[in-house]
Design a protein around this motif. Structure first.
Motif, short mmCIF file in Angstrom:
data_model
loop_
_atom_site.label_atom_id
_atom_site.label_comp_id
_atom_site.label_asym_id
_atom_site.label_seq_id
_atom_site.Cartn_x
_atom_site.Cartn_y
_atom_site.Cartn_z
N UNK A 143 -9.36 5.32 6.32
CA UNK A 143 -9.20 4.00 5.71
C UNK A 143 -10.03 3.96 4.44
N UNK A 144 -9.35 3.74 3.31
CA UNK A 144 -10.02 3.71 2.00
C UNK A 144 -10.13 2.29 1.49
N UNK A 145 -11.31 1.95 1.03
CA UNK A 145 -11.52 0.66 0.38
C UNK A 145 -11.13 0.80 -1.08
N UNK A 146 -9.96 0.28 -1.44
CA UNK A 146 -9.46 0.46 -2.80
C UNK A 146 -10.19 -0.41 -3.82
N UNK A 147 -10.85 -1.46 -3.32
CA UNK A 147 -11.52 -2.37 -4.24
C UNK A 147 -10.57 -3.39 -4.84
N UNK A 148 -9.27 -3.24 -4.57
CA UNK A 148 -8.27 -4.16 -5.10
C UNK A 148 -8.06 -5.32 -4.14
N UNK A 149 -7.94 -6.50 -4.69
CA UNK A 149 -7.77 -7.69 -3.87
C UNK A 149 -6.29 -8.00 -3.66
N UNK A 151 -3.23 -10.16 -3.55
CA UNK A 151 -2.98 -11.43 -4.25
C UNK A 151 -2.67 -12.60 -3.33
N UNK A 152 -2.25 -12.30 -2.10
CA UNK A 152 -1.87 -13.36 -1.17
C UNK A 152 -3.01 -13.73 -0.22
N UNK A 153 -3.61 -12.73 0.40
CA UNK A 153 -4.67 -13.01 1.38
C UNK A 153 -6.05 -13.07 0.74
N UNK A 154 -6.17 -12.56 -0.50
CA UNK A 154 -7.45 -12.51 -1.22
C UNK A 154 -8.45 -11.56 -0.58
N UNK A 155 -7.97 -10.76 0.37
CA UNK A 155 -8.84 -9.78 1.02
C UNK A 155 -8.75 -8.44 0.29
N UNK A 156 -9.83 -7.65 0.41
CA UNK A 156 -9.82 -6.32 -0.20
C UNK A 156 -8.80 -5.45 0.53
N UNK A 157 -7.95 -4.81 -0.24
CA UNK A 157 -6.88 -4.01 0.36
C UNK A 157 -7.42 -2.67 0.86
#
Length: 335
Positions: A143-149, A151-157
């Motif tokens: 599982x990689x933390x992309x740092x990208x949010x 747009x719908x859930x506002x959670x880090x993808x």
């Protein structure tokens, strides 16, 4: 292999799994009962003693009771048929092999972003090596933390990969990971660290994948593997270590001056740099992009090749054990 031989092989794998996990036939009956599966110890005993008379429903019930997949067992049998004899096979697939002892754990992975918009940023992920419920390859989950949010859930993808980890007796481990969501395949290669003998601290490996971002191109990069999550200070040093691709380090005059004035620079290390710089320059750093101007492509590729043939560029990028050993001093400096 005919159907009867398949059944016999499946039962052999089941018995091996039960022995490995200290599960008796009596215990298996209890496991089945707990899952509301009706099967007697006599039926189980008869299946193992007389494979020719076993029913498919019995095999399914036994597998369900043990929480193992019948289809996975069959795939493992197919795999074993393709493998050479053990004496000629240096690839270790089965997690019951002692070589896997110590690897079945969670690790933190770090690598520099391959996205051209995030150059120099460190990407963090969690890599899990899990024992499959059946005799067979080690499961790998990343599982990689992309740092990208989102747009719908506002959670880090979180970018998810699944795959296998395989150990080679020649000294490497291979991890093949697939992200179906992103259409991406990532192959990781690390030195086999003999975790069945020593505890793991950290190491450096190589990754082959496609770059992130809008334009996907084949990418080879280094990956830092750690038994613990790194502090912000440790991550700073990892960022540098992951850029060690050559025996010589290219640095501009401006960058060098900034480094030499950095208060964190070790004085002995600084004197080593000064000693090297005191010698006449014997290498040149030539930006590849500057060579193409006004040169036709048909000539450019040949001339570039000629320059490389005469150059001191390395023939490949290898991750040595000495480099792998450097990793632990970032995680545990006192050791």
């Amino acid at each position: 292999m005919n159907n009867q031989e398949y059944v016999e092989k499946i039962l052999e794998l089941i018995k091996s799994h039960m022995k490995q996990n200290n599960i008796t036939q009596k215990k298996l009956v209890e496991l089945c009962k707990g899952k509301k599966i009706k099967i007697s110890q006599g039926t189980i005993s008869n299946a193992f003693n007389t494979p020719s008379s076993v029913r498919l429903t019995t095999l399914i019930n036994i597998c369900d009771g043990l929480n193992i997949s019948l289809s996975t067992l069959m795939k493992n049998i197919e795999l074993s048929l393709k493998l050479p004899e053990p004496s000629d096979n240096l690839i270790v697939y089965d997690t019951s092999d002692p070589a896997y002892r110590g690897y079945l754990n969670s690790y933190h992975v770090y690598f520099l972003s391959t996205d051209e918009k995030k150059v120099g940023e460190l990407v963090h992920g969690i890599l899990n090596f899990k024992n499959s419920n059946t005799p067979g390859p080690c499961k790998a989950l990343l599982e990689l933390n992309t740092g990208d949010q989102d747009p719908y859930t506002k959670k880090i993808h979180i970018k998810k990969y699944t795959g296998d980890m395989i150990i080679s007796r020649v000294g490497c481990i291979y991890c093949n990971l697939i992200s179906y969501e992103y259409g991406d395949i990532w192959t990781l290669v690390f030195n086999h660290l003999q975790l069945n003998f020593d505890s793991f601290i950290g190491g450096i490996g190589g990754g082959i994948t496609s770059s992130a971002g809008g334009t996907r191109i084949p990418t080879i990069h280094k990956v830092f593997l750690s038994s613990t999550e790194l502090t912000e200070d440790q991550q700073f040093y990892v960022c540098g270590l992951l850029r060690l691709y050559r025996d010589e380090i290219t640095i501009s005059t401006q960058q060098l001056n900034t480094l030499m004035n950095d208060s964190k620079l070790d004085l002995k290390f600084k004197r080593n740099i000064e000693r090297i710089l005191a010698k006449p320059e014997i290498f040149y750093s030539i930006p590849v992009e500057s060579l193409k101007s006004s040169v036709p492509n048909k000539n450019y590729v040949k001339m570039l090749s000629m320059l490389l043939q005469y150059s001191s560029m390395p023939y490949n990028d290898k991750i040595t054990m000495a480099e792998t050993d450097l990793a632990q001093y970032i995680i545990r400096p006192s050791e």
